[in-house]
Scaffold this active site. Structure first.
Site, PDB file in Angstrom:
ATOM      1  N   LYS A 187       4.024   8.786   8.897  1.00 42.46           N
ATOM      2  CA  LYS A 187       3.740   8.177  10.196  1.00 42.46           C
ATOM      3  C   LYS A 187       4.683   8.674  11.303  1.00 42.46           C
ATOM      4  CE  LYS A 187       0.776   4.767   8.294  1.00 42.46           C
ATOM      5  NZ  LYS A 187       0.826   4.003   7.058  1.00 42.46           N
ATOM      6  N   ASP A 205       9.355   2.878  -0.051  1.00 36.91           N
ATOM      7  CA  ASP A 205       8.310   3.562   0.705  1.00 36.91           C
ATOM      8  C   ASP A 205       8.479   3.192   2.179  1.00 36.91           C
ATOM      9  OD1 ASP A 205       6.060   4.433   1.973  1.00 36.91           O
ATOM     10  OD2 ASP A 205       4.636   3.441   0.631  1.00 36.91           O
ATOM     11  N   TYR A 220       0.853  -1.188   0.000  1.00 37.37           N
ATOM     12  CA  TYR A 220       0.000   0.000   0.000  1.00 37.37           C
ATOM     13  C   TYR A 220       0.885   1.233   0.000  1.00 37.37           C
ATOM     14  CZ  TYR A 220      -3.584   3.339   1.572  1.00 37.37           C
ATOM     15  OH  TYR A 220      -4.452   4.419   1.684  1.00 37.37           O
TER      16      TYR A 220
HETATM   17  C1  LIG Z   1       0.207   4.495   5.686  1.00 41.04           C
HETATM   18  C2  LIG Z   1       0.999   4.282   4.472  1.00 41.04           C
HETATM   19  C3  LIG Z   1       0.925   5.150   3.371  1.00 41.04           C
HETATM   20  C4  LIG Z   1      -0.075   6.258   3.286  1.00 41.04           C
HETATM   21  O1  LIG Z   1       0.107   7.244   4.236  1.00 41.04           O
HETATM   22  P1  LIG Z   1      -1.104   8.219   4.611  1.00 41.04           P
HETATM   23  O2  LIG Z   1      -0.485   9.188   5.556  1.00 41.04           O
HETATM   24  O3  LIG Z   1      -2.162   7.356   5.209  1.00 41.04           O
HETATM   25  O4  LIG Z   1      -1.554   8.855   3.351  1.00 41.04           O
HETATM   26  C5  LIG Z   1       1.799   4.952   2.328  1.00 41.04           C
HETATM   27  N1  LIG Z   1       2.696   3.950   2.345  1.00 41.04           N
HETATM   28  C6  LIG Z   1       2.787   3.089   3.377  1.00 41.04           C
HETATM   29  C7  LIG Z   1       3.814   2.017   3.342  1.00 41.04           C
HETATM   30  C8  LIG Z   1       1.931   3.214   4.460  1.00 41.04           C
HETATM   31  O5  LIG Z   1       2.011   2.330   5.462  1.00 41.04           O
END
Ligand SMILES: *Cc1c(COP(=O)(O)O)cnc(C)c1O
Length: 426
Positions: A266, A238, A143
């Site tokens: 995060k 990511d 994701y």
């Molecule tokens: C949570 C997450 C996102 C998206 O971040 P948001 O702040 O919710 O838009 C993207 N990549 C990874 C790996 C994530 O865990």
């Protein structure tokens, strides 16, 4: 008892889709009523009915120092009283940029944004702009936020709801996103070879979190780095979930690999809406106003979020990561003891303070494996834990998180409860 939460859910559903501002919060995967949270402190969250839970969701990762960490609270309070947003550069933005660059191997420059989604969509724009190619490769179950390009085989929320491809994403966009299999380097090579000179970037979670915690195996990240270099494809790691969580310098430090572009989120916002993307000089010099690739944000580098992020990163020293590793190891050993003693068909993965107990005997190497988990039993376990005051992520396709506020005593308590809950489930 969730009487107040139930009433709030019914009220919320009238004005907010599903009653929630992010789909996974609605408990659609596991069923039942999501507790509406009133306050949180340390390892605990408290709902509107005054139930107390040991929290392993931690706002889906950010609260690595526990909730309402006093230093973050003080920093945010101080910042907000000085004015919460100026739309102009500030000294503190340089401080956090320098802190991030100093910690993360291979990272030269960063741009602050407000969400992980924004970070990832901006990173692929940079990769496409620099490489002058349109396709990207992502991995099934990974994701990267809810931007159109990523809502294809997109893990967690999308999977739990059974909406792997969201309506509203155009065919053109979907065509430009190719799907590979995590921990399978040949699947990536095959896609690049089948689309010669068309692939701008490969993007991945270095440790899968959004399909449950799955570590890279057999030097997968190093092989991916070599393949991307060979094919002149940008590698985007990511680290929105793993950054400043699985090691002081993130997964890139833990696994010794340097991508061309990085995404963060995060943990770096200390619980406030902040994220970042960055990369090598070569890549980031193309971002406006230095270069032609456009990206902007009214609240980017927000002073309150920056102050909170700095306060968080300052506390996340080598000692903090040792502590998180020790707590993670304690939980993992405890789970394993329960699994072995009872012969349960369960397996687990843990990387530092990220973990998942899979309702599957293993091995779990990728999203395809997770799909054959016993979801019915997981859901039963989830509710058996919730009832006992342990708040796990409401989906098998999610990682759990530990914070520095999860003491050894709290973990022992959770293990006792897990043993009882599993005995109820099997
Ligand atoms: C949570 C997450 C996102 C998206 O971040 P948001 O702040 O919710 O838009 C993207 N990549 C990874 C790996 C994530 O865990």
């Amino acid at each position: 008892m969730l009487d107040k939460s139930q009433a709030l859910l019914e009220r919320a559903q009238k004005t907010i889709p599903g009653g929630v501002n992010s789909p996974v919060r609605a408990f659609k995967g596991v069923g039942g009523t999501p507790p509406f949270i009133k306050r949180a402190e340390g390892a605990y969250i408290f709902d509107e009915d005054n139930n107390k839970y040991i929290d392993f969701v931690l706002s889906w990762g950010p609260a690595i120092l526990g909730h309402a960490n006093p230093e973050i609270v003080a920093a945010a309070q101080h910042a907000v009283a000085m004015g919460s947003s100026f739309g102009a550069p500030t000294a503190a933005e340089i401080d956090i940029a320098e802190m991030i660059v100093a910690r993360v191997p291979g990272l030269d420059r960063v741009r602050m944004v407000s969400s992980g989604t924004e970070a990832c969509m901006s990173a692929i724009r940079v990769a496409r702009g620099v490489k002058s190619r349109e396709k990207i490769i992502k991995f099934s179950g990974c994701y990267h936020g809810h931007a159109d390009s990523f809502l294809i085989a997109a893990g967690s929320g999308a999977m739990t709801l059974g909406l792997p491809n969201s309506p509203g994403v155009t065919r053109g966009t979907a065509q430009d996103t190719l799907i590979a299999q995590f921990n399978n380097i040949e699947s990536v090579r095959a896609l690049i070879d089948a689309n010669p000179d068309q692939v701008a970037a490969v993007i991945l979670e270095p440790v899968c979190g959004n399909t449950g915690c799955i570590p890279p195996q057999d030097d997968f990240l190093k092989k991916l780095r070599a393949l991307c270099t060979e094919k002149d494809v940008a590698l985007i790691i990511d680290e929105v979930m793993t950054g400043f969580r699985v090691a002081r310098g993130g997964a890139v430090e833990r696994y010794g690999v340097k991508p061309d572009l990085y995404c963060f989120g995060k943990v770096i916002g200390g619980g406030f809406p902040m994220a970042a993307y960055g990369g090598t000089h070569e890549m980031m010099s193309q971002v406006a106003p230095d270069g032609p690739i456009y990206q902007a944000g009214t609240l980017s580098g927000n002073p309150v979020a920056v102050a909170a992020g700095i306060a968080a990163l300052k506390q996340l020293d080598a000692e903090a990561y040792d502590l998180l590793e020790a707590r993670g190891a304690q939980l993992e050993a405890g789970f394993q003891k329960i699994i072995d003693a009872n012969g349960y068909p369960l397996s687990q993965h843990r990387v530092g303070s990220m973990f998942t107990l899979f309702f599957h005997p293993g091995p779990i190497r990728n999203h395809e494996d997770v799909k054959s988990c016993d979801l019915e039993r997981f859901n039963h376990f989830f509710h058996a834990m919730l009832k006992r005051g342990v708040y796990l992520a409401p989906s098998q396709f999610e990682a759990g998180f530990l914070s520095t506020a999860h003491t050894p005593e709290i973990i022992d308590e959770v293990l006792e409860k897990a043993e009882a809950a599993l005995a109820e489930v099997f």
